[in-house]
Write a protein that holds these residues in place. Sequence first.
Motif, PDB file in Angstrom:
ATOM      1  N   GLY A  91       0.794  -1.221   0.000  1.00 44.47           N
ATOM      2  CA  GLY A  91       0.000   0.000   0.000  1.00 44.47           C
ATOM      3  C   GLY A  91       0.820   1.261   0.000  1.00 44.47           C
ATOM      4  N   LEU A  92       2.120   1.154  -0.178  1.00 37.36           N
ATOM      5  CA  LEU A  92       2.998   2.319  -0.176  1.00 37.36           C
ATOM      6  C   LEU A  92       3.589   2.547  -1.565  1.00 37.36           C
ATOM      7  CD1 LEU A  92       4.935   1.713   3.175  1.00 37.36           C
ATOM      8  CD2 LEU A  92       2.945   3.209   2.787  1.00 37.36           C
ATOM      9  N   PRO A  93       3.883   3.805  -1.900  1.00 37.28           N
ATOM     10  CA  PRO A  93       4.512   4.093  -3.193  1.00 37.28           C
ATOM     11  C   PRO A  93       5.947   3.594  -3.225  1.00 37.28           C
ATOM     12  CG  PRO A  93       4.282   6.096  -1.892  1.00 37.28           C
ATOM     13  CD  PRO A  93       3.551   5.026  -1.154  1.00 37.28           C
ATOM     14  N   VAL A  94       6.493   3.483  -4.423  1.00 40.81           N
ATOM     15  CA  VAL A  94       7.853   2.950  -4.575  1.00 40.81           C
ATOM     16  C   VAL A  94       8.869   3.791  -3.816  1.00 40.81           C
ATOM     17  CG1 VAL A  94       7.400   1.805  -6.779  1.00 40.81           C
ATOM     18  CG2 VAL A  94       8.117   4.203  -6.764  1.00 40.81           C
ATOM     19  N   SER A  95       8.575   5.073  -3.640  1.00 49.22           N
ATOM     20  CA  SER A  95       9.514   5.954  -2.947  1.00 49.22           C
ATOM     21  C   SER A  95       9.544   5.727  -1.438  1.00 49.22           C
ATOM     22  CB  SER A  95       9.161   7.417  -3.224  1.00 49.22           C
ATOM     23  OG  SER A  95       7.846   7.704  -2.761  1.00 49.22           O
ATOM     24  N   LYS A  96       8.556   4.981  -0.906  1.00 45.43           N
ATOM     25  CA  LYS A  96       8.460   4.791   0.541  1.00 45.43           C
ATOM     26  C   LYS A  96       8.460   3.330   0.972  1.00 45.43           C
ATOM     27  CE  LYS A  96       5.823   9.065   1.440  1.00 45.43           C
ATOM     28  NZ  LYS A  96       6.684   9.689   2.462  1.00 45.43           N
ATOM     29  N   SER A  97       8.175   2.421   0.061  1.00 46.26           N
ATOM     30  CA  SER A  97       8.001   1.021   0.448  1.00 46.26           C
ATOM     31  C   SER A  97       9.322   0.289   0.626  1.00 46.26           C
ATOM     32  CB  SER A  97       7.168   0.285  -0.603  1.00 46.26           C
ATOM     33  OG  SER A  97       7.115  -1.096  -0.308  1.00 46.26           O
ATOM     34  N   PRO A  98       9.471  -0.466   1.726  1.00 40.61           N
ATOM     35  CA  PRO A  98      10.672  -1.306   1.890  1.00 40.61           C
ATOM     36  C   PRO A  98      10.692  -2.487   0.925  1.00 40.61           C
ATOM     37  CG  PRO A  98       9.116  -1.704   3.680  1.00 40.61           C
ATOM     38  CD  PRO A  98       8.585  -0.536   2.913  1.00 40.61           C
ATOM     39  N   LEU A  99       9.560  -2.752   0.277  1.00 39.38           N
ATOM     40  CA  LEU A  99       9.495  -3.862  -0.687  1.00 39.38           C
ATOM     41  C   LEU A  99      10.176  -3.509  -2.006  1.00 39.38           C
ATOM     42  CD1 LEU A  99       5.775  -5.027  -0.232  1.00 39.38           C
ATOM     43  CD2 LEU A  99       7.837  -6.104   0.706  1.00 39.38           C
ATOM     44  N   TYR A 100      10.316  -2.217  -2.272  1.00 44.55           N
ATOM     45  CA  TYR A 100      10.830  -1.817  -3.588  1.00 44.55           C
ATOM     46  C   TYR A 100      12.320  -2.079  -3.709  1.00 44.55           C
ATOM     47  CZ  TYR A 100      12.133   0.880  -7.673  1.00 44.55           C
ATOM     48  OH  TYR A 100      12.644   1.245  -8.894  1.00 44.55           O
ATOM     49  N   LYS A 101      12.689  -2.692  -4.833  1.00 44.46           N
ATOM     50  CA  LYS A 101      14.100  -2.904  -5.183  1.00 44.46           C
ATOM     51  C   LYS A 101      14.300  -2.423  -6.614  1.00 44.46           C
ATOM     52  CE  LYS A 101      14.842  -6.913  -2.151  1.00 44.46           C
ATOM     53  NZ  LYS A 101      13.537  -6.791  -1.473  1.00 44.46           N
ATOM     54  N   ALA A 102      15.392  -1.739  -6.865  1.00 46.80           N
ATOM     55  CA  ALA A 102      15.662  -1.243  -8.217  1.00 46.80           C
ATOM     56  C   ALA A 102      15.670  -2.408  -9.198  1.00 46.80           C
ATOM     57  CB  ALA A 102      16.996  -0.517  -8.243  1.00 46.80           C
ATOM     58  N   PRO A 103      14.960  -2.294 -10.323  1.00 54.70           N
ATOM     59  CA  PRO A 103      14.872  -3.408 -11.270  1.00 54.70           C
ATOM     60  C   PRO A 103      16.201  -3.689 -11.970  1.00 54.70           C
ATOM     61  CG  PRO A 103      13.858  -1.456 -12.192  1.00 54.70           C
ATOM     62  CD  PRO A 103      14.201  -1.119 -10.776  1.00 54.70           C
ATOM     63  N   VAL A 104      16.480  -4.981 -12.134  1.00 58.13           N
ATOM     64  CA  VAL A 104      17.667  -5.406 -12.884  1.00 58.13           C
ATOM     65  C   VAL A 104      17.264  -5.816 -14.295  1.00 58.13           C
ATOM     66  CG1 VAL A 104      19.554  -7.090 -12.971  1.00 58.13           C
ATOM     67  CG2 VAL A 104      18.820  -6.129 -10.774  1.00 58.13           C
ATOM     68  N   LYS A 105      16.084  -6.409 -14.423  1.00 61.17           N
ATOM     69  CA  LYS A 105      15.533  -6.764 -15.725  1.00 61.17           C
ATOM     70  C   LYS A 105      14.099  -6.258 -15.788  1.00 61.17           C
ATOM     71  CE  LYS A 105      14.683 -11.543 -14.159  1.00 61.17           C
ATOM     72  NZ  LYS A 105      15.161 -11.316 -12.790  1.00 61.17           N
ATOM     73  N   SER A 106      13.539  -6.221 -16.970  1.00 56.58           N
ATOM     74  CA  SER A 106      12.269  -5.524 -17.167  1.00 56.58           C
ATOM     75  C   SER A 106      11.124  -6.095 -16.332  1.00 56.58           C
ATOM     76  CB  SER A 106      11.888  -5.530 -18.649  1.00 56.58           C
ATOM     77  OG  SER A 106      11.735  -6.849 -19.133  1.00 56.58           O
ATOM     78  N   VAL A 107      11.098  -7.408 -16.116  1.00 53.41           N
ATOM     79  CA  VAL A 107       9.990  -7.972 -15.349  1.00 53.41           C
ATOM     80  C   VAL A 107      10.045  -7.564 -13.883  1.00 53.41           C
ATOM     81  CG1 VAL A 107       9.554  -9.957 -16.847  1.00 53.41           C
ATOM     82  CG2 VAL A 107      11.249 -10.135 -15.022  1.00 53.41           C
ATOM     83  N   ASP A 108      11.209  -7.110 -13.419  1.00 55.70           N
ATOM     84  CA  ASP A 108      11.336  -6.689 -12.021  1.00 55.70           C
ATOM     85  C   ASP A 108      10.468  -5.475 -11.709  1.00 55.70           C
ATOM     86  OD1 ASP A 108      13.213  -8.693 -11.768  1.00 55.70           O
ATOM     87  OD2 ASP A 108      14.946  -7.354 -11.837  1.00 55.70           O
ATOM     88  N   VAL A 109      10.128  -4.713 -12.737  1.00 55.62           N
ATOM     89  CA  VAL A 109       9.282  -3.533 -12.540  1.00 55.62           C
ATOM     90  C   VAL A 109       7.945  -3.924 -11.906  1.00 55.62           C
ATOM     91  CG1 VAL A 109       8.062  -1.669 -13.753  1.00 55.62           C
ATOM     92  CG2 VAL A 109      10.377  -2.295 -14.444  1.00 55.62           C
ATOM     93  N   PHE A 110       7.498  -5.146 -12.147  1.00 53.90           N
ATOM     94  CA  PHE A 110       6.181  -5.588 -11.700  1.00 53.90           C
ATOM     95  C   PHE A 110       6.221  -6.367 -10.381  1.00 53.90           C
ATOM     96  CE2 PHE A 110       6.312  -5.180 -16.279  1.00 53.90           C
ATOM     97  CZ  PHE A 110       5.176  -4.444 -16.558  1.00 53.90           C
ATOM     98  N   THR A 111       7.391  -6.586  -9.839  1.00 48.96           N
ATOM     99  CA  THR A 111       7.534  -7.396  -8.631  1.00 48.96           C
ATOM    100  C   THR A 111       6.910  -6.696  -7.436  1.00 48.96           C
ATOM    101  OG1 THR A 111       9.593  -8.345  -9.466  1.00 48.96           O
ATOM    102  CG2 THR A 111       9.184  -8.539  -7.106  1.00 48.96           C
ATOM    103  N   ASP A 112       6.045  -7.422  -6.732  1.00 47.85           N
ATOM    104  CA  ASP A 112       5.386  -6.929  -5.520  1.00 47.85           C
ATOM    105  C   ASP A 112       4.569  -5.665  -5.754  1.00 47.85           C
ATOM    106  OD1 ASP A 112       6.324  -8.990  -3.861  1.00 47.85           O
ATOM    107  OD2 ASP A 112       8.180  -7.923  -3.406  1.00 47.85           O
ATOM    108  N   ARG A 113       4.082  -5.476  -6.979  1.00 49.18           N
ATOM    109  CA  ARG A 113       3.287  -4.281  -7.311  1.00 49.18           C
ATOM    110  C   ARG A 113       1.805  -4.624  -7.373  1.00 49.18           C
ATOM    111  NH1 ARG A 113       6.827  -0.503  -9.931  1.00 49.18           N
ATOM    112  NH2 ARG A 113       5.186   1.099  -9.941  1.00 49.18           N
ATOM    113  N   ASP A 114       1.006  -3.620  -7.338  1.00 49.14           N
ATOM    114  CA  ASP A 114      -0.417  -3.684  -7.640  1.00 49.14           C
ATOM    115  C   ASP A 114      -0.596  -4.507  -8.925  1.00 49.14           C
ATOM    116  OD1 ASP A 114      -3.030  -3.073  -8.558  1.00 49.14           O
ATOM    117  OD2 ASP A 114      -2.938  -1.033  -7.797  1.00 49.14           O
ATOM    118  N   THR A 115      -1.409  -5.563  -8.866  1.00 49.87           N
ATOM    119  CA  THR A 115      -1.547  -6.437 -10.031  1.00 49.87           C
ATOM    120  C   THR A 115      -2.247  -5.745 -11.203  1.00 49.87           C
ATOM    121  OG1 THR A 115      -3.618  -7.384  -9.203  1.00 49.87           O
ATOM    122  CG2 THR A 115      -1.555  -8.515  -8.610  1.00 49.87           C
TER     123      THR A 115
END
Length: 539
Positions: free
Chosen positions: A311-335
């Motif tokens: 429920g947090l934006p990428v700028s605040k969430s501890p779940l966010y990790k900088a993407p290494v490959k394109s599919v990483d953009v969708f990891t742990d995101r709103d489906t």
Amino acid sequence: MKVLIKNSFATLALLACLTACEVDRLPETNISDETFWRSESDIKLANNYLYTFLPGFNTEDNWSDDAFGLAANNISDGSRLAPATATNDYNNVYNLIRAANNTLEKAPRAAGAVSPAVMDRYLAEARFFRAWGYYSLVQKYGTVPLILKTLTEDSPELTQPAASRDEIFKQMYEDLDFAIAKLPTPTALGNADYGRISNTAALAFKARVALFEGTRAKYHKYGDPNTHLTLAVNAAKAVMDSKEHDLFGNYFDLFQLAGEGRQNRENIIVRQYGVSNTDRVSTHNYYRGSLETGNMNPTKSLADSYLMKDGLPVSKSPLYKAPVKSVDVFTDRDTRMSATFMKAGDPYMTTKPIFDIANLVFNKTGFTFRKYANIDDWNTQASTTDRALLRYAEVLLTYAEAKYELDGAISDADLDLTINRLRARGGVAKLTNALAAANGLNLRDEIRRERRVELAQEGFRYWDLIRWKTAETELVKPVLGNYFFKSEYVSSTVNLTPDNYIIVQAANFRKFDPAKDYLWPLPVNELALNPALQQNPGW
């Protein structure tokens, strides 16, 4: 065959001469009134013509910061000029209004053959579509002539000045209230009349109209915002309390054939196309013609709006990790992001069955939209998937936003009733007042964010920026695309930011003049035809 579609196209042949625009001063219909307007079937046939004005698929999201096409858009980058002649944005809408007025004037001639309740139903449909037309005009132009009858070449109304915003909204509300009172429920319409306007459609559209004007008046500082916002709250709540609608289970399938028909109670107003490729009248080529070919691609700005699943934006969430490959953009995101954006592994097109990465030659942002994507449609170039024009999700968003704008706050109970139902479908944690306070989130911004992601690619974003008076802030920013994954993108010459994001259009090529760009320019020829009309400020 969908009866509505079949009859609508029959009506096109019979009523083509009704398309004369008021301002073009073309003559009345030459359909003989002695042989028409005699029965319910005549009135229904005439009204079916109104449904052909429901908008089809388009690339209007390119007007906003949500999307970009193959080239710059002169609305979003502020480079357009006043048009010399009237376009469909003006003329075609008056064609609809004329056709609605025609029904309102002439349908009562069949009163002897039609019961009062049946007559009122068709008059209510016509009044709904008249309101639909005027809403489209007032959104763009602010004030326009208010024409409530069919005109002839010598009608004095042809040279009347524009009505005020208050007059136009008063008329729209009167038309919609009549429609709300006289139209059947979706349940009463059933399968046989699925696609026709219901009373909840009129209520939901009233909520849309009132939210637009309430927030626009509030942020542009004119009129009485709270009157409109109260109407928006009440109309949205009436739809919710009707129990006629609910959310569809699967967000991606909402925009596929699986989401069509009465079994999907989320759709309130749709533009219908057909049943299948072997049982159709009208088709579109939206996926292959607009999405896969790059005529409309999502931006980084839209992508960044999708929350992490906590429920947090990428700028605040501890779940966010900088993407290494394109599919990483969708990891742990709103489906809903992976239902709206193509990602590696998704079905794509006949000549390339599985998507890997966007082709930067066409998809300038490095992203590709996925809503309405279907391999069969790509192959046939003749899709019959309906376009959702008003969904129950929008009603929930309208209620939440109008409540917040009225009160300056929203309860957790109302968030659960609205925003959190949408988040649950996207696999995102609830929005609560406590979550917002603990993480420095602004509830108004989070409600607006929810609207942006839920309704992405559905033509709302530009008008939201206009009514919130944020276009002057958002539309002057550079248009950025995806992170440039060097190992995945085909070798291309692209401009990149220092942190390696694709630059699609630099900020120095974008402008928005708040003194003029919040209203559209009237066509120059319309000013010549009617000297009482005045051009919008700055144009």
